[in-house]
Motif scaffolding. Structure first.
Motif, PDB file in Angstrom:
ATOM      1  N   THR A 103      10.013  -1.167   1.091  1.00  0.00           N
ATOM      2  CA  THR A 103       8.231  -0.569   1.599  1.00  0.00           C
ATOM      3  C   THR A 103       7.366  -0.902   1.607  1.00  0.00           C
ATOM      4  O   THR A 103       6.838   0.096   0.312  1.00  0.00           O
ATOM      5  CB  THR A 103       8.880   1.308   2.701  1.00  0.00           C
ATOM      6  N   GLN A 104       5.943  -1.219   2.241  1.00  0.00           N
ATOM      7  CA  GLN A 104       4.709  -0.776   1.685  1.00  0.00           C
ATOM      8  C   GLN A 104       4.303   0.359   2.389  1.00  0.00           C
ATOM      9  O   GLN A 104       3.803  -0.203   3.471  1.00  0.00           O
ATOM     10  CB  GLN A 104       4.005  -2.518   1.962  1.00  0.00           C
ATOM     11  N   TYR A 105       3.746   0.739   1.645  1.00  0.00           N
ATOM     12  CA  TYR A 105       3.404   2.040   1.730  1.00  0.00           C
ATOM     13  C   TYR A 105       1.979   1.839   2.034  1.00  0.00           C
ATOM     14  O   TYR A 105       1.011   1.358   1.405  1.00  0.00           O
ATOM     15  CB  TYR A 105       3.401   3.469   1.456  1.00  0.00           C
ATOM     16  N   ASP A 106       1.360   2.728   3.417  1.00  0.00           N
ATOM     17  CA  ASP A 106      -0.149   3.057   3.477  1.00  0.00           C
ATOM     18  C   ASP A 106      -0.978   4.081   2.347  1.00  0.00           C
ATOM     19  O   ASP A 106      -2.061   3.755   2.107  1.00  0.00           O
ATOM     20  CB  ASP A 106      -0.536   3.423   4.619  1.00  0.00           C
ATOM     21  N   ALA A 107      -0.301   4.563   1.465  1.00  0.00           N
ATOM     22  CA  ALA A 107      -1.256   5.822   0.344  1.00  0.00           C
ATOM     23  C   ALA A 107      -0.389   6.097  -0.209  1.00  0.00           C
ATOM     24  O   ALA A 107       0.984   6.107  -0.691  1.00  0.00           O
ATOM     25  CB  ALA A 107      -1.841   6.895   2.109  1.00  0.00           C
ATOM     26  N   THR A 108      -0.802   5.137  -0.876  1.00  0.00           N
ATOM     27  CA  THR A 108      -0.508   6.362  -2.797  1.00  0.00           C
ATOM     28  C   THR A 108      -0.925   7.313  -3.711  1.00  0.00           C
ATOM     29  O   THR A 108      -2.055   6.887  -3.702  1.00  0.00           O
ATOM     30  CB  THR A 108       0.143   4.900  -2.968  1.00  0.00           C
ATOM     31  N   VAL A 109      -0.561   8.478  -3.896  1.00  0.00           N
ATOM     32  CA  VAL A 109      -1.273   9.202  -4.328  1.00  0.00           C
ATOM     33  C   VAL A 109      -0.053   9.836  -5.459  1.00  0.00           C
ATOM     34  O   VAL A 109       0.878   9.995  -5.487  1.00  0.00           O
ATOM     35  CB  VAL A 109      -1.191  10.797  -3.392  1.00  0.00           C
ATOM     36  N   SER A 110      -1.555   9.574  -6.841  1.00  0.00           N
ATOM     37  CA  SER A 110      -0.279  10.554  -8.330  1.00  0.00           C
ATOM     38  C   SER A 110      -0.993  11.499  -8.510  1.00  0.00           C
ATOM     39  O   SER A 110      -2.502  10.687  -8.533  1.00  0.00           O
ATOM     40  CB  SER A 110      -0.840   8.983  -8.530  1.00  0.00           C
ATOM     41  N   PRO A 126      -2.987  15.061 -15.993  1.00  0.00           N
ATOM     42  CA  PRO A 126      -2.878  13.548 -15.507  1.00  0.00           C
ATOM     43  C   PRO A 126      -4.199  14.181 -14.420  1.00  0.00           C
ATOM     44  O   PRO A 126      -3.720  15.035 -13.264  1.00  0.00           O
ATOM     45  CB  PRO A 126      -1.423  12.986 -14.388  1.00  0.00           C
ATOM     46  N   GLY A 127      -4.972  13.495 -13.907  1.00  0.00           N
ATOM     47  CA  GLY A 127      -5.983  13.709 -12.782  1.00  0.00           C
ATOM     48  C   GLY A 127      -4.937  13.045 -11.744  1.00  0.00           C
ATOM     49  O   GLY A 127      -4.089  12.270 -11.659  1.00  0.00           O
ATOM     50  N   VAL A 128      -5.589  13.306 -10.393  1.00  0.00           N
ATOM     51  CA  VAL A 128      -5.819  12.777  -8.951  1.00  0.00           C
ATOM     52  C   VAL A 128      -5.885  10.918  -8.734  1.00  0.00           C
ATOM     53  O   VAL A 128      -7.756  10.743  -9.289  1.00  0.00           O
ATOM     54  CB  VAL A 128      -6.029  13.935  -8.041  1.00  0.00           C
ATOM     55  N   SER A 129      -4.927  10.354  -8.462  1.00  0.00           N
ATOM     56  CA  SER A 129      -5.520   8.915  -7.899  1.00  0.00           C
ATOM     57  C   SER A 129      -4.690   8.131  -7.054  1.00  0.00           C
ATOM     58  O   SER A 129      -3.960   8.627  -6.352  1.00  0.00           O
ATOM     59  CB  SER A 129      -4.274   7.917  -9.186  1.00  0.00           C
ATOM     60  N   ILE A 130      -5.394   8.084  -6.055  1.00  0.00           N
ATOM     61  CA  ILE A 130      -5.490   7.444  -4.732  1.00  0.00           C
ATOM     62  C   ILE A 130      -5.196   6.148  -4.045  1.00  0.00           C
ATOM     63  O   ILE A 130      -6.392   5.789  -4.860  1.00  0.00           O
ATOM     64  CB  ILE A 130      -5.871   8.726  -3.797  1.00  0.00           C
ATOM     65  N   ILE A 131      -4.311   5.525  -3.367  1.00  0.00           N
ATOM     66  CA  ILE A 131      -4.453   3.999  -3.575  1.00  0.00           C
ATOM     67  C   ILE A 131      -4.564   3.661  -1.919  1.00  0.00           C
ATOM     68  O   ILE A 131      -2.850   4.204  -0.854  1.00  0.00           O
ATOM     69  CB  ILE A 131      -3.400   3.610  -4.212  1.00  0.00           C
ATOM     70  N   LEU A 132      -5.418   3.929  -1.439  1.00  0.00           N
ATOM     71  CA  LEU A 132      -5.120   3.935   0.005  1.00  0.00           C
ATOM     72  C   LEU A 132      -6.114   2.866   1.849  1.00  0.00           C
ATOM     73  O   LEU A 132      -6.475   1.903   0.976  1.00  0.00           O
ATOM     74  CB  LEU A 132      -6.169   5.232   1.362  1.00  0.00           C
ATOM     75  N   GLU A 133      -4.469   2.326   2.690  1.00  0.00           N
ATOM     76  CA  GLU A 133      -4.580   1.208   3.096  1.00  0.00           C
ATOM     77  C   GLU A 133      -5.254   2.062   4.333  1.00  0.00           C
ATOM     78  O   GLU A 133      -6.037   0.722   4.516  1.00  0.00           O
ATOM     79  CB  GLU A 133      -3.075   0.670   2.794  1.00  0.00           C
ATOM     80  N   ARG A 134      -5.296   3.022   5.251  1.00  0.00           N
ATOM     81  CA  ARG A 134      -5.341   3.610   5.977  1.00  0.00           C
ATOM     82  C   ARG A 134      -4.793   4.615   5.937  1.00  0.00           C
ATOM     83  O   ARG A 134      -4.180   5.113   5.391  1.00  0.00           O
ATOM     84  CB  ARG A 134      -4.419   2.558   7.371  1.00  0.00           C
ATOM     85  N   THR A 188       4.610  10.753  -8.266  1.00  0.00           N
ATOM     86  CA  THR A 188       4.381   9.743  -7.236  1.00  0.00           C
ATOM     87  C   THR A 188       4.625  10.329  -5.324  1.00  0.00           C
ATOM     88  O   THR A 188       5.585  10.311  -5.156  1.00  0.00           O
ATOM     89  CB  THR A 188       4.095   8.650  -7.527  1.00  0.00           C
ATOM     90  N   LEU A 189       3.413  10.440  -4.269  1.00  0.00           N
ATOM     91  CA  LEU A 189       3.720  10.655  -3.491  1.00  0.00           C
ATOM     92  C   LEU A 189       2.920   9.219  -2.730  1.00  0.00           C
ATOM     93  O   LEU A 189       2.337   8.893  -2.519  1.00  0.00           O
ATOM     94  CB  LEU A 189       3.209  12.092  -2.233  1.00  0.00           C
ATOM     95  N   HIS A 190       4.431   8.375  -1.873  1.00  0.00           N
ATOM     96  CA  HIS A 190       3.596   7.398  -0.875  1.00  0.00           C
ATOM     97  C   HIS A 190       4.531   8.025   0.546  1.00  0.00           C
ATOM     98  O   HIS A 190       5.279   8.459   0.540  1.00  0.00           O
ATOM     99  CB  HIS A 190       5.654   6.352  -1.679  1.00  0.00           C
ATOM    100  N   MET A 191       3.302   7.340   0.736  1.00  0.00           N
ATOM    101  CA  MET A 191       3.112   7.873   2.925  1.00  0.00           C
ATOM    102  C   MET A 191       3.122   7.001   3.617  1.00  0.00           C
ATOM    103  O   MET A 191       1.533   5.878   3.040  1.00  0.00           O
ATOM    104  CB  MET A 191       2.865   9.070   2.854  1.00  0.00           C
ATOM    105  N   SER A 192       4.186   6.650   4.604  1.00  0.00           N
ATOM    106  CA  SER A 192       3.028   6.010   5.949  1.00  0.00           C
ATOM    107  C   SER A 192       3.801   6.791   6.665  1.00  0.00           C
ATOM    108  O   SER A 192       4.367   7.730   7.128  1.00  0.00           O
ATOM    109  CB  SER A 192       3.398   4.463   5.421  1.00  0.00           C
TER     110      SER A 192
END
Length: 344
Positions: free
Chosen positions: A131-138, A280-288, A313-317
């Motif tokens: 799955t291609q997730y819209d948001a990935t949070v580490s 570890p710090g907070v890293s966010i990859i946001l598509e939408r 790591t949290l992967h969400m859509s």
């Protein structure tokens, strides 16, 4: 035949503590690539997927693919017989009805052998699509566990929102409501700068006070004109004895000062080492932008895997199950959780 050797029993203990409340029974699928476990909870809301890589075992051998049906509660009880530092060896022959567990101490002066009966579990292996997730949070796994534990006091559900500002965890229940916002950062560089007082203290250690004997002029030395002084200096034996006693006393007072200063320096080094260990710090990859609601009961159980890895790591859509992933030295542990449907 299966033979798998794990460096420390504490790894298996932490794994079982993380999943035993979600899954009661499951098949350990053993292949030449490693050992995996996939199972759903009784409510069919959460899915657990565990993968232990063959290359990460001390020794690993699997002649053919074989499922080992185990009761996780029983396996947990047997593993409690092993110390955290014990080496664990799992053995099972082809078509075996029991799993052998061998616990060896690091010094090999104590060996425990246990046998657990296997179960015949009819379980389908579910295919997990890519799955291609819209948001990935580490983020820090300890921080994730803390947030779930704190918000569980307020309500049964948590709303997770990912936006440009960061990721927000919010709960609204009968007791009250609360929220936690985590902004993206790459971790703080806490390089320790030496204080001026410490610099002065270190410089003082290199300065040796001038003794009275060194300050005293030698009567045999020439004066500025190159001529010898005509003044006769009479040796004072009693004065020299007193001077020697004073010097020994001064040296005795100087030594403990150096030891004390060294102790301060050691404490400062210990404080510096503690500061170097950061979460570890907070890293966010946001598509939408994503906004979903989940059960805090399940997330709190997922967070019990925090001792396995420093980062989660949290992967969400939207309208897709949440993926909570922990990567540790031995392999990967994944949890899938279906979102709650909003009441219309």
């Amino acid at each position: 035949m299966l033979e798998a050797r794990v460096k420390q029993a504490v790894v298996l203990k932490k794994l079982l503590d993380a999943i035993k409340e979600l899954v009661s029974d499951g098949n350990l699928d053993c292949t030449e690539e490693g050992i995996s476990l996939q199972a759903m909870d009784n409510s069919h809301i959460a899915l657990v997927a565990l993968k232990l890589e063959a290359s990460e075992f001390d020794e690993y051998r699997c002649d053919r693919n074989m499922p080992l049906g185990v009761n996780l509660a029983s396996l947990t009880k047997i593993l409690k017989c092993a110390k955290d530092t014990d080496v664990v060896t799992l053995k099972a022959s082809d078509d075996a009805d029991a799993l052998n567990l061998i616990f060896e101490s690091p010094k090999e002066d104590r060996v425990g052998e246990y046998e657990m009966k296997l179960m015949d579990i009819d379980q389908e292996h579910l295919g997990i699509p890519d799955t291609q997730y819209d948001a990935t949070v580490s983020m820090s796994s300890a921080e994730f566990a803390r947030i779930c534990r704190d918000l569980a006091v307020l309500g049964e559900s948590v709303k997770i929102e990912c936006s440009k500002e960061g990721v927000t965890f919010s709960a609204d229940g009968e007791v009250g409501k609360g929220s936690v916002l985590l902004r993206q950062n790459a971790g703080q560089d806490r390089s320790r700068v030496k204080d001026e007082d410490e610099v002065d203290e270190d410089e003082k250690l290199d300065i040796k006070p001038k003794t009275k004997r060194e300050a005293r002029r030698d009567p045999d030395e020439d004066d500025e004109d190159g001529q010898r002084s005509d003044v006769d200096v009479k040796p004072d034996i009693e004065g020299e004895d007193e001077l020697q006693d004073e010097e020994e006393q001064e040296e005795g007072e100087e030594r403990p000062k150096k030891r004390k200063a060294g102790g301060k320096k050691d404490k400062a080094n210990k404080r510096a080492k503690k500061e170097d260990v950061e979460e570890p710090g907070v890293s966010i990859i946001l598509e939408r932008q994503v906004s979903l609601t989940f059960s805090l009961k399940y997330l709190t159980n997922f967070a019990k895997s925090a001792p396995l890895a420093r980062e989660v790591t949290l992967h969400m859509s939207n309208d897709v199950p949440l993926l909570v992933q922990f990567e540790f030295e031995q392999g990967t542990l994944q949890f899938f959780l279906a979102p709650k449907i909003a009441d219309e």
